[in-house]
Write a protein that holds these residues in place. Structure first.
Motif, PDB file in Angstrom:
ATOM      1  N   LEU A 326      18.385 -18.322  30.917  1.00  0.00           N
ATOM      2  CA  LEU A 326      18.588 -19.637  30.314  1.00  0.00           C
ATOM      3  C   LEU A 326      17.242 -20.345  30.353  1.00  0.00           C
ATOM      4  CD1 LEU A 326      21.974 -20.548  32.043  1.00  0.00           C
ATOM      5  CD2 LEU A 326      21.649 -19.725  29.697  1.00  0.00           C
ATOM      6  N   PHE A 327      16.668 -20.609  29.194  1.00  0.00           N
ATOM      7  CA  PHE A 327      15.282 -21.063  29.132  1.00  0.00           C
ATOM      8  C   PHE A 327      15.152 -22.474  28.568  1.00  0.00           C
ATOM      9  CE2 PHE A 327      15.250 -16.432  28.731  1.00  0.00           C
ATOM     10  CZ  PHE A 327      14.418 -16.088  29.791  1.00  0.00           C
ATOM     11  N   ASP A 328      14.327 -23.257  29.239  1.00  0.00           N
ATOM     12  CA  ASP A 328      13.971 -24.573  28.714  1.00  0.00           C
ATOM     13  C   ASP A 328      12.649 -24.980  29.347  1.00  0.00           C
ATOM     14  OD1 ASP A 328      14.030 -26.885  27.278  1.00  0.00           O
ATOM     15  OD2 ASP A 328      15.402 -27.936  28.634  1.00  0.00           O
ATOM     16  N   PHE A 329      11.717 -25.362  28.508  1.00  0.00           N
ATOM     17  CA  PHE A 329      10.419 -25.855  28.962  1.00  0.00           C
ATOM     18  C   PHE A 329      10.266 -27.276  28.407  1.00  0.00           C
ATOM     19  CE2 PHE A 329      10.245 -21.253  28.780  1.00  0.00           C
ATOM     20  CZ  PHE A 329       9.682 -20.922  30.014  1.00  0.00           C
ATOM     21  N   PRO A 330      10.857 -28.274  29.096  1.00  0.00           N
ATOM     22  CA  PRO A 330      10.958 -29.632  28.539  1.00  0.00           C
ATOM     23  C   PRO A 330       9.613 -30.308  28.292  1.00  0.00           C
ATOM     24  CG  PRO A 330      11.679 -29.568  30.839  1.00  0.00           C
ATOM     25  CD  PRO A 330      11.525 -28.156  30.404  1.00  0.00           C
ATOM     26  N   ASP A 331       8.551 -29.827  28.949  1.00  0.00           N
ATOM     27  CA  ASP A 331       7.242 -30.452  28.743  1.00  0.00           C
ATOM     28  C   ASP A 331       6.483 -29.858  27.555  1.00  0.00           C
ATOM     29  OD1 ASP A 331       7.661 -32.117  30.917  1.00  0.00           O
ATOM     30  OD2 ASP A 331       6.822 -30.675  32.338  1.00  0.00           O
ATOM     31  N   PHE A 332       7.034 -28.813  26.947  1.00  0.00           N
ATOM     32  CA  PHE A 332       6.387 -28.222  25.776  1.00  0.00           C
ATOM     33  C   PHE A 332       6.632 -29.095  24.552  1.00  0.00           C
ATOM     34  CE2 PHE A 332       6.136 -23.387  26.917  1.00  0.00           C
ATOM     35  CZ  PHE A 332       5.376 -23.706  28.037  1.00  0.00           C
ATOM     36  N   PRO A 333       5.743 -29.068  23.549  1.00  0.00           N
ATOM     37  CA  PRO A 333       6.007 -29.762  22.283  1.00  0.00           C
ATOM     38  C   PRO A 333       7.339 -29.284  21.699  1.00  0.00           C
ATOM     39  CG  PRO A 333       3.730 -28.998  22.362  1.00  0.00           C
ATOM     40  CD  PRO A 333       4.418 -28.400  23.560  1.00  0.00           C
ATOM     41  N   PRO A 334       8.102 -30.190  21.065  1.00  0.00           N
ATOM     42  CA  PRO A 334       9.467 -29.851  20.619  1.00  0.00           C
ATOM     43  C   PRO A 334       9.609 -28.524  19.860  1.00  0.00           C
ATOM     44  CG  PRO A 334       9.102 -32.188  20.382  1.00  0.00           C
ATOM     45  CD  PRO A 334       7.777 -31.612  20.820  1.00  0.00           C
ATOM     46  N   PRO A 335       8.767 -28.201  18.870  1.00  0.00           N
ATOM     47  CA  PRO A 335       8.977 -26.927  18.154  1.00  0.00           C
ATOM     48  C   PRO A 335       8.820 -25.710  19.077  1.00  0.00           C
ATOM     49  CG  PRO A 335       7.478 -28.359  16.938  1.00  0.00           C
ATOM     50  CD  PRO A 335       7.637 -28.953  18.301  1.00  0.00           C
ATOM     51  N   ILE A 336       7.865 -25.809  20.015  1.00  0.00           N
ATOM     52  CA  ILE A 336       7.631 -24.693  20.931  1.00  0.00           C
ATOM     53  C   ILE A 336       8.765 -24.613  21.951  1.00  0.00           C
ATOM     54  CG2 ILE A 336       6.010 -23.685  22.588  1.00  0.00           C
ATOM     55  CD1 ILE A 336       3.778 -25.213  21.147  1.00  0.00           C
ATOM     56  N   ARG A 337       9.203 -25.763  22.414  1.00  0.00           N
ATOM     57  CA  ARG A 337      10.337 -25.795  23.343  1.00  0.00           C
ATOM     58  C   ARG A 337      11.572 -25.162  22.692  1.00  0.00           C
ATOM     59  NH1 ARG A 337      13.328 -31.315  25.669  1.00  0.00           N
ATOM     60  NH2 ARG A 337      14.819 -30.223  27.044  1.00  0.00           N
ATOM     61  N   GLN A 338      11.843 -25.525  21.438  1.00  0.00           N
ATOM     62  CA  GLN A 338      13.014 -24.989  20.742  1.00  0.00           C
ATOM     63  C   GLN A 338      12.899 -23.488  20.530  1.00  0.00           C
ATOM     64  OE1 GLN A 338      13.151 -27.421  17.209  1.00  0.00           O
ATOM     65  NE2 GLN A 338      13.464 -29.305  18.404  1.00  0.00           N
ATOM     66  N   TYR A 339      11.696 -23.015  20.271  1.00  0.00           N
ATOM     67  CA  TYR A 339      11.500 -21.571  20.076  1.00  0.00           C
ATOM     68  C   TYR A 339      11.900 -20.803  21.329  1.00  0.00           C
ATOM     69  CZ  TYR A 339       9.248 -17.064  19.437  1.00  0.00           C
ATOM     70  OH  TYR A 339       9.008 -15.711  19.356  1.00  0.00           O
ATOM     71  N   PHE A 340      11.449 -21.237  22.479  1.00  0.00           N
ATOM     72  CA  PHE A 340      11.744 -20.513  23.713  1.00  0.00           C
ATOM     73  C   PHE A 340      13.200 -20.684  24.156  1.00  0.00           C
ATOM     74  CE2 PHE A 340       7.104 -20.474  23.929  1.00  0.00           C
ATOM     75  CZ  PHE A 340       6.906 -19.128  24.226  1.00  0.00           C
ATOM     76  N   GLN A 341      13.827 -21.775  23.742  1.00  0.00           N
ATOM     77  CA  GLN A 341      15.257 -21.935  24.030  1.00  0.00           C
ATOM     78  C   GLN A 341      16.093 -20.870  23.329  1.00  0.00           C
ATOM     79  OE1 GLN A 341      15.743 -26.040  22.788  1.00  0.00           O
ATOM     80  NE2 GLN A 341      15.857 -26.784  24.907  1.00  0.00           N
ATOM     81  N   GLN A 342      15.582 -20.339  22.208  1.00  0.00           N
ATOM     82  CA  GLN A 342      16.316 -19.312  21.468  1.00  0.00           C
ATOM     83  C   GLN A 342      16.518 -18.034  22.268  1.00  0.00           C
ATOM     84  OE1 GLN A 342      15.261 -18.872  17.038  1.00  0.00           O
ATOM     85  NE2 GLN A 342      13.411 -19.727  17.945  1.00  0.00           N
ATOM     86  N   PHE A 343      15.677 -17.817  23.274  1.00  0.00           N
ATOM     87  CA  PHE A 343      15.780 -16.606  24.078  1.00  0.00           C
ATOM     88  C   PHE A 343      16.913 -16.697  25.101  1.00  0.00           C
ATOM     89  CE2 PHE A 343      11.585 -16.281  22.319  1.00  0.00           C
ATOM     90  CZ  PHE A 343      11.306 -14.924  22.243  1.00  0.00           C
ATOM     91  N   SER A 344      17.535 -17.840  25.205  1.00  0.00           N
ATOM     92  CA  SER A 344      18.590 -18.042  26.194  1.00  0.00           C
ATOM     93  C   SER A 344      19.864 -17.281  25.819  1.00  0.00           C
ATOM     94  CB  SER A 344      18.919 -19.530  26.324  1.00  0.00           C
ATOM     95  OG  SER A 344      17.811 -20.259  26.791  1.00  0.00           O
ATOM     96  N   ALA A 345      20.615 -16.917  26.847  1.00  0.00           N
ATOM     97  CA  ALA A 345      21.905 -16.250  26.656  1.00  0.00           C
ATOM     98  C   ALA A 345      22.961 -17.320  26.408  1.00  0.00           C
ATOM     99  CB  ALA A 345      22.246 -15.410  27.874  1.00  0.00           C
TER     100      ALA A 345
END
Length: 363
Positions: A326-345
């Motif tokens: 379950l991935f979230d990097f809240p300090d990343f810029p929104p588009p980059i944060r959303q990209y890495f959230q896609q890897f979540s189960a």
């Protein structure tokens, strides 16, 4: 119909005198024999019907490593079925260090291969059939490709109508269904995909096949696409050093269920804290890979920004490899944060879908 089998993927067996160091190698072939023995000792105590090894059996196709493995597998109290990975036949012709493409079946006559083709099919239990495919091919320049050749496709097209009433277990090294966001077209992910995956999926659906078992990607992941589950198993020599045991049951007047249980090798002699060591090993080598991921499409971040973000992603690949991330990097810029959230189960409704390691799948 009740049976139980195990999966060990990408063990990259390397007997000591064949081990060579590569500064960017992500996996610990140094523990390959120790980890494999630990797993086989466990499996030998179970009442297994068979074992699957979906490729990358050896470090890099060395004859001594194939010899060691085929002898060890022959000693097991249950049948074993294998397919070659890209590391098992890295060149079309034999070299001083590796076996050639056509030599592979001769090492594994007791592991499914009755002929000199690099693919085969057997009814391994009443009503249960293994279809073992070779996804390693070479182009005219000798470059290795991940695809099924025409002869194999023709063979499969003739076979499937004859066996569609059986439970089909398809084993192949390369991924057929995506396990990562946009894997088919991503410059870092596509080399793990079968080039003609859509064609294979169409053929399998026509035969009511619902199960594919793969390796290659070194991650724990269960993917689903239009009626077909693909279970890919992480590498035994890379974090988290997993293997699987699967129980198949069909109660009277009920559908078939797969009870998937995953195990980890947490320690071997000399590597008592193996999980922590290999996680750190991956983290220590992650920086160039994460910079490449950030600067590649679709993110296309500048190198300068990528180098700032990469340290925060030190353990990202370890967590992907472990499955159920379950991935979230809240300090990343929104588009980059959303990209890495896609890897979540995560399911489509936003709730966790934790099926990569422990699951009951209904067919």
């Amino acid at each position: 119909m009740n049976f139980r089998f195990a999966i060990i993927s990408d063990p990259h067996v390397a007997v000591p005198h064949t081990i060579w160091n590569h500064p960017h190698r992500f996996h610990l072939v140094e523990v390959s024999i120790l980890a494999l023995e630990r797993v086989l000792n466990h499996l030998e105590q179970l009442n297994l019907d068979f074992l699957l090894l979906p490729g990358d059996l050896t470090q890099d196709g060395e004859p001594d490593n194939h010899n060691w493995l085929q002898k060890r597998l022959q000693s097991l109290p249950f049948p074993v079925y294998v397919v070659p990975g890209n590391h098992d036949i890295p060149s079309l012709s034999p070299t001083e260090r590796t076996i050639g493409f056509q030599e592979f079946p001769s090492y594994y006559r007791h592991c499914g291969y009755g002929e000199d083709h690099l693919y085969y099919s057997q009814e391994i239990l009443p009503g249960v059939r293994i279809i073992a495919l070779n996804s390693n091919q070479f182009n005219g320049e000798g470059k290795q490709l991940g695809c099924l050749d025409e002869a194999q496709l023709t063979w499969l097209e003739e076979l499937l109508p004859q066996v569609k009433d059986q439970l089909l277990l398809v084993m192949i090294h390369h991924n057929v269904i995506e396990h990562l966001p946009g894997q088919t077209h991503h410059e870092l992910g596509q080399r793990y995909m079968l080039d003609n995956a859509p064609l294979l999926l169409k053929m399998l659906r026509s035969a009511h096949c619902q199960l594919i078992f793969t390796g290659h990607l070194h991650v724990q992941d269960v993917a689903y696409d239009q009626g077909i589950y693909e279970i890919t198993t992480g590498s035994l020599v890379s974090y988290p050093h997993p293997y699987r045991i699967i129980e198949v049951k069909r109660p009277p007047h009920s559908s078939l269920t797969l009870n998937v249980t995953s195990h980890r090798v947490d320690s071997v002699p000399g590597w008592e804290n193996l999980g922590a060591i290999s996680r750190q090993w991956l983290g220590d080598r992650s920086f160039p890979f994460m910079v490449k991921l950030l600067t590649a499409s679709p993110l296309k971040v500048s190198v300068e920004e990528a180098e700032k973000l990469a340290p925060f992603l030190r353990d990202f690949w370890s967590d992907v490899a472990a499955g159920d991330g379950l991935f979230d990097f809240p300090d990343f810029p929104p588009p980059i944060r959303q990209y890495f959230q896609q890897f979540s189960a995560i399911k489509a409704d936003g709730t966790p879908a934790l099926i990569d390691n422990q699951a009951v799948l209904n067919l």
